[in-house]
Design a protein around this motif. Structure first.
Motif, PDB file in Angstrom:
ATOM      1  N   GLN A   1      39.284 -26.449  -1.902  1.00 27.41           N
ATOM      2  CA  GLN A   1      38.193 -27.033  -1.117  1.00 27.41           C
ATOM      3  C   GLN A   1      38.087 -28.497  -1.556  1.00 27.41           C
ATOM      4  OE1 GLN A   1      34.541 -24.651  -1.121  1.00 27.41           O
ATOM      5  NE2 GLN A   1      35.732 -22.907  -1.828  1.00 27.41           N
ATOM      6  N   GLU A   2      38.972 -29.316  -1.044  1.00 30.12           N
ATOM      7  CA  GLU A   2      39.160 -30.651  -1.588  1.00 30.12           C
ATOM      8  C   GLU A   2      37.886 -31.474  -1.648  1.00 30.12           C
ATOM      9  OE1 GLU A   2      42.353 -32.620   0.353  1.00 30.12           O
ATOM     10  OE2 GLU A   2      43.856 -31.158  -0.264  1.00 30.12           O
ATOM     11  N   ASP A   3      37.114 -31.454  -0.578  1.00 29.70           N
ATOM     12  CA  ASP A   3      35.933 -32.315  -0.507  1.00 29.70           C
ATOM     13  C   ASP A   3      34.648 -31.610  -0.908  1.00 29.70           C
ATOM     14  OD1 ASP A   3      37.487 -34.452   0.411  1.00 29.70           O
ATOM     15  OD2 ASP A   3      37.387 -33.725   2.476  1.00 29.70           O
ATOM     16  N   GLY A   4      34.746 -30.349  -1.315  1.00 29.08           N
ATOM     17  CA  GLY A   4      33.565 -29.619  -1.737  1.00 29.08           C
ATOM     18  C   GLY A   4      33.347 -29.719  -3.230  1.00 29.08           C
ATOM     19  N   VAL A   5      32.309 -29.061  -3.692  1.00 29.61           N
ATOM     20  CA  VAL A   5      31.982 -29.091  -5.113  1.00 29.61           C
ATOM     21  C   VAL A   5      33.112 -28.523  -5.958  1.00 29.61           C
ATOM     22  CG1 VAL A   5      30.502 -28.003  -6.864  1.00 29.61           C
ATOM     23  CG2 VAL A   5      29.485 -29.116  -4.887  1.00 29.61           C
TER      24      VAL A   5
ATOM     25  N   PHE B   1      34.506 -30.886  -9.037  1.00 24.30           N
ATOM     26  CA  PHE B   1      34.570 -30.037 -10.228  1.00 24.30           C
ATOM     27  C   PHE B   1      35.667 -30.514 -11.174  1.00 24.30           C
ATOM     28  CE2 PHE B   1      36.744 -26.508 -12.345  1.00 24.30           C
ATOM     29  CZ  PHE B   1      35.727 -26.053 -13.161  1.00 24.30           C
ATOM     30  N   LEU B   2      36.858 -30.820 -10.630  1.00 26.71           N
ATOM     31  CA  LEU B   2      37.961 -31.265 -11.475  1.00 26.71           C
ATOM     32  C   LEU B   2      37.597 -32.542 -12.230  1.00 26.71           C
ATOM     33  CD1 LEU B   2      41.009 -30.632  -9.128  1.00 26.71           C
ATOM     34  CD2 LEU B   2      40.446 -29.397 -11.216  1.00 26.71           C
ATOM     35  N   GLN B   3      36.939 -33.468 -11.536  1.00 29.08           N
ATOM     36  CA  GLN B   3      36.617 -34.736 -12.174  1.00 29.08           C
ATOM     37  C   GLN B   3      35.515 -34.582 -13.211  1.00 29.08           C
ATOM     38  OE1 GLN B   3      36.946 -38.228  -9.921  1.00 29.08           O
ATOM     39  NE2 GLN B   3      35.190 -39.263 -10.827  1.00 29.08           N
ATOM     40  N   LEU B   4      34.430 -33.906 -12.865  1.00 25.94           N
ATOM     41  CA  LEU B   4      33.309 -33.800 -13.803  1.00 25.94           C
ATOM     42  C   LEU B   4      33.659 -32.929 -15.008  1.00 25.94           C
ATOM     43  CD1 LEU B   4      30.231 -33.528 -11.401  1.00 25.94           C
ATOM     44  CD2 LEU B   4      31.141 -35.540 -12.559  1.00 25.94           C
ATOM     45  N   SER B   5      34.477 -31.899 -14.815  1.00 22.95           N
ATOM     46  CA  SER B   5      34.866 -31.065 -15.951  1.00 22.95           C
ATOM     47  C   SER B   5      35.808 -31.805 -16.877  1.00 22.95           C
ATOM     48  CB  SER B   5      35.532 -29.766 -15.466  1.00 22.95           C
ATOM     49  OG  SER B   5      36.730 -30.032 -14.779  1.00 22.95           O
ATOM     50  N   ASN B   6      36.446 -32.851 -16.387  1.00 21.06           N
ATOM     51  CA  ASN B   6      37.313 -33.679 -17.213  1.00 21.06           C
ATOM     52  C   ASN B   6      36.555 -34.827 -17.864  1.00 21.06           C
ATOM     53  OD1 ASN B   6      40.087 -34.520 -18.073  1.00 21.06           O
ATOM     54  ND2 ASN B   6      39.587 -36.312 -16.843  1.00 21.06           N
ATOM     55  N   GLN B   7      35.424 -35.200 -17.249  1.00 17.90           N
ATOM     56  CA  GLN B   7      34.730 -36.426 -17.634  1.00 17.90           C
ATOM     57  C   GLN B   7      33.427 -36.178 -18.382  1.00 17.90           C
ATOM     58  OE1 GLN B   7      33.807 -38.733 -14.181  1.00 17.90           O
ATOM     59  NE2 GLN B   7      32.975 -40.464 -15.302  1.00 17.90           N
ATOM     60  N   VAL B   8      32.696 -35.096 -18.053  1.00 18.39           N
ATOM     61  CA  VAL B   8      31.353 -34.875 -18.592  1.00 18.39           C
ATOM     62  C   VAL B   8      31.371 -33.691 -19.568  1.00 18.39           C
ATOM     63  CG1 VAL B   8      28.940 -34.443 -18.009  1.00 18.39           C
ATOM     64  CG2 VAL B   8      30.386 -35.734 -16.425  1.00 18.39           C
ATOM     65  N   PRO B   9      30.960 -33.878 -20.815  1.00 18.05           N
ATOM     66  CA  PRO B   9      31.069 -32.807 -21.825  1.00 18.05           C
ATOM     67  C   PRO B   9      30.341 -31.520 -21.466  1.00 18.05           C
ATOM     68  CG  PRO B   9      30.713 -34.919 -22.900  1.00 18.05           C
ATOM     69  CD  PRO B   9      30.565 -35.164 -21.422  1.00 18.05           C
TER      70      PRO B   9
ATOM     71  N   SER C   1      25.000 -25.934 -14.686  1.00 22.37           N
ATOM     72  CA  SER C   1      24.141 -24.757 -14.513  1.00 22.37           C
ATOM     73  C   SER C   1      24.772 -23.760 -13.550  1.00 22.37           C
ATOM     74  CB  SER C   1      22.766 -25.176 -13.998  1.00 22.37           C
ATOM     75  OG  SER C   1      22.109 -26.017 -14.924  1.00 22.37           O
ATOM     76  N   MET C   2      25.379 -24.254 -12.471  1.00 23.12           N
ATOM     77  CA  MET C   2      26.025 -23.371 -11.507  1.00 23.12           C
ATOM     78  C   MET C   2      27.223 -22.658 -12.121  1.00 23.12           C
ATOM     79  SD  MET C   2      25.833 -25.903  -8.208  1.00 23.12           S
ATOM     80  CE  MET C   2      26.887 -24.910  -7.179  1.00 23.12           C
TER      81      MET C   2
ATOM     82  N   HIS D   1      26.870 -39.460  -2.932  1.00 22.65           N
ATOM     83  CA  HIS D   1      27.745 -38.510  -2.247  1.00 22.65           C
ATOM     84  C   HIS D   1      27.906 -37.225  -3.059  1.00 22.65           C
ATOM     85  CE1 HIS D   1      31.202 -36.699  -0.327  1.00 22.65           C
ATOM     86  NE2 HIS D   1      31.863 -36.754  -1.474  1.00 22.65           N
ATOM     87  N   ILE D   2      28.178 -37.365  -4.345  1.00 21.21           N
ATOM     88  CA  ILE D   2      28.380 -36.177  -5.186  1.00 21.21           C
ATOM     89  C   ILE D   2      27.082 -35.384  -5.290  1.00 21.21           C
ATOM     90  CG2 ILE D   2      28.951 -35.387  -7.508  1.00 21.21           C
ATOM     91  CD1 ILE D   2      30.859 -37.675  -7.795  1.00 21.21           C
ATOM     92  N   LEU D   3      25.962 -36.074  -5.439  1.00 21.54           N
ATOM     93  CA  LEU D   3      24.666 -35.407  -5.550  1.00 21.54           C
ATOM     94  C   LEU D   3      24.364 -34.608  -4.283  1.00 21.54           C
ATOM     95  CD1 LEU D   3      22.466 -35.359  -7.775  1.00 21.54           C
ATOM     96  CD2 LEU D   3      21.269 -37.123  -6.502  1.00 21.54           C
ATOM     97  N   SER D   4      24.642 -35.196  -3.129  1.00 22.03           N
ATOM     98  CA  SER D   4      24.400 -34.519  -1.859  1.00 22.03           C
ATOM     99  C   SER D   4      25.312 -33.301  -1.706  1.00 22.03           C
ATOM    100  CB  SER D   4      24.634 -35.493  -0.703  1.00 22.03           C
ATOM    101  OG  SER D   4      24.531 -34.850   0.538  1.00 22.03           O
ATOM    102  N   THR D   5      26.559 -33.426  -2.148  1.00 23.54           N
ATOM    103  CA  THR D   5      27.507 -32.310  -2.040  1.00 23.54           C
ATOM    104  C   THR D   5      27.097 -31.160  -2.942  1.00 23.54           C
ATOM    105  OG1 THR D   5      29.269 -33.920  -1.592  1.00 23.54           O
ATOM    106  CG2 THR D   5      29.948 -31.682  -2.145  1.00 23.54           C
ATOM    107  N   VAL D   6      26.631 -31.478  -4.153  1.00 19.80           N
ATOM    108  CA  VAL D   6      26.165 -30.444  -5.079  1.00 19.80           C
ATOM    109  C   VAL D   6      24.947 -29.730  -4.500  1.00 19.80           C
ATOM    110  CG1 VAL D   6      25.152 -30.025  -7.359  1.00 19.80           C
ATOM    111  CG2 VAL D   6      27.113 -31.549  -7.138  1.00 19.80           C
TER     112      VAL D   6
END
Length: 556
Positions: A121-125, A130-138, A195-196, A238-243
């Protein structure tokens, strides 16, 4: 203590300084003319860097230039091979330098990647975000590791026997998330996503109550953000709205199981405004699926609000005209979307039958059929929510039949499309909960038995387990039909199951192992102490003291 990311060499993300030695003499010998600066681009760079015409460092699965700049990396759409970084996740139990790294990659593969390492789901959460935030945010990384540990234990059938490893990662993720919430060291989109992911971890262990608590936590985070809360990092709109939109769909997943909805005082509205989606929405299957899920979200919220009046009147149609109009509007909208999905399914079926059919076509068509079962089940609930009597469901046998037909079509397509050794975990609704509604509320013996048989052929879908639901459905049928022996002339039909023998509700605990090592669940059934047909008007059925509850242990 979370393990640190390993140090890996990176390509420079800044333009190298030009060699200035002897530059004056060379420049004086050249004619003066306007020169154009050309940025060297990587032929195999990420989509974002190529679009911005800048050099990409080609790190996989996400370009570090995009990550460090806070941009959403659009990935490598030309890449056909699985990223090297994901290879440790491809075999459960493979040793790696870092357990957290391996489990995070496992979570990425299960939640967001297909067999070729590309986001499903390329443009979805659950795609690039998910790939970016799981790599970037502890805190997101820690939550992903907890999910990976729970998934690995589930595959190894060790989640009941050896939960220590799972809950070590889970506890670490929970601590990190709480710290980031208190210190505001992560953005609301990252905190909500973490949290999700923890809710998904609880769902894997079938602790739906805890999963719903994490879901509510994510809603509270976005509520505060929506109302002007101050956060340390600058959040991407954009990310906030998608989440936020994904949370609406996540509510459908939990709501379809328990019909327990977000409290009205909490902010959780989708970006889809208006009474009905535009006609052109149904030209695109993915947009049609999103529209159907948002329709389900609103339907479940209506059911939750209307159910509070269930034992106020024998039927509130004559007593509450506003609620009655709301019922008509909700059912009309659901039927409209259901019809549009039927047209989408017809087009996809023709495409699927052609020589140009792809695996993605089969998966999309299966999901359309699954959503049709969900919408039909929602219509049944909305049509019966005004009446406390279980016999109200007997009027909708054709709708129950439609659920079974669409569920069978979806299951058949999913079996054909199953190519991955990994069990996919999806936050979208499937067919298990819809089939269970038939097994629980349809008292026509042949149709009920068919739904139970189909249930037993399904595996896990989010918080629902097909085998568990089938066992409960079979027991429900046995309880309700005991003593109702059909004659040769008149086979047992739905109308032959009297109201006072019907089970009204149930509750189920997480599965556990009994003394013989078999999986079992404790199920609590309920029905009025005094049947509605005898006690209505004299008994307060809103008082739990006027209900009978009993528990049974059911083998899975």
């Amino acid at each position: 203590m979370m393990e640190a990311l390993p140090n890996t060499p990176q390509a420079s993300i800044t333009n190298p300084e030009p060699d200035t030695a002897g530059s004056e003499s060379r420049l004086s010998a050249l004619p003066l003319k306007r020169s154009r600066v050309v940025v060297s681009q990587s032929k195999r760079g990420c989509v974002t860097c190529k679009t911005r015409r800048v050099k990409c460092d080609e790190q996989k699965p996400l370009c570090r230039r995009c990550v460090q700049a806070g941009r959403l990396c659009s990935g490598y759409n030309h890449e056909s091979k699985l990223p090297v970084a994901l290879k440790p996740a491809l075999k459960i139990g493979v040793a790696a330098d870092s357990g957290t790294e391996r489990l995070t990659y496992l979570a990425a593969h299960v939640l967001s990647l297909d067999n070729n390492g590309r986001p499903v789901q390329e443009d979805g959460v659950w795609g690039r975000i998910f790939l970016q935030l799981s790599n970037q945010v502890p805190c997101v990384k820690a939550a992903a590791a907890a999910f990976g540990a729970a998934y690995e234990s589930l595959v190894d059938n060790a989640i009941e026997r050896s939960p220590c490893s799972v809950w070590r990662y889970y506890g670490s993720a929970l601590t990190k998330l709480q710290s980031d919430i208190n210190n505001r060291t992560a953005g609301p989109e990252s905190l909500a996503l973490a949290s999700m992911i923890l809710a998904c971890t609880e769902i894997l262990s079938q602790h739906e109550t805890n999963a719903f608590a994490h879901f509510l936590g994510a809603v509270q985070i976005l509520t505060e953000s929506q109302h002007g809360g101050q956060w340390a990092p600058r959040s991407s709109t954009h990310i906030l709205s998608t989440v936020k939109d994904e949370l609406v769909k996540f509510d459908v997943l939990i709501g379809s199981y328990a019909i327990s909805q977000t409290p009205a005082f909490m902010y959780l509205e989708s970006n889809w405004q208006g009474d009905a989606p535009a006609d052109d929405v149904f030209d695109d299957p993915e947009l049609a699926i999103n529209a159907a899920m948002l329709c389900l979200h609103r339907s479940y919220r209506f059911v939750e609000a209307a159910a509070k009046l269930r034992y106020t009147y024998p039927s509130w149609k004559e007593h509450d005209p506003i609620m009655f109009k709301g019922q008509l509007d909700a059912v009309t909208q659901c039927r409209s979307v259901l019809d549009e999905l039927g047209a989408v399914a017809t087009r996809l079926q023709a495409q699927y039958s052609s020589a140009m059919s792809t695996l993605r076509d089969a998966k999309t068509l299966a999901e359309v059929y699954a959503l049709r079962t969900q919408l039909t089940a929602a219509i049944i609930y909305m049509l019966c929510v005004h009446s406390p009597f279980q016999t109200a469901y007997d009027e909708h046998q054709l709708l129950f039949q439609s659920i079974v037909t669409d569920a069978a079509a979806s299951a058949r397509l999913r079996r054909r499309a199953q190519t991955s050794a990994f069990k996919r975990f999806s936050t979208r609704p499937g067919i298990v909960s819809s089939l269970f509604i038939v097994s629980m509320k349809c008292r026509d013996p042949p149709l009920r038995a068919l739904a139970t048989t189909l249930l037993n052929e399904q595996s896990r879908e989010g918080p629902t387990d097909g085998h568990i639901m089938a066992a409960i459905g079979a027991r429900l049928a046995a309880i309700e039909t005991t003593g109702n022996v059909p004659s040769r002339e008149a086979p047992l039909a739905a109308c032959n199951v009297p109201e006072d023998r019907r089970v009204h509700g149930y509750g189920v605990s997480p599965p556990k192992l009994n003394g013989e090592g078999h999986r079992v669940v404790e199920v609590e059934f309920s029905r009025p102490k005094v049947p509605l047909v005898k006690g209505w008007g004299n008994v307060d059925y809103t008082d739990l003291g006027n209900w009978t509850f009993w528990s049974e242990t059911i083998d899975i």
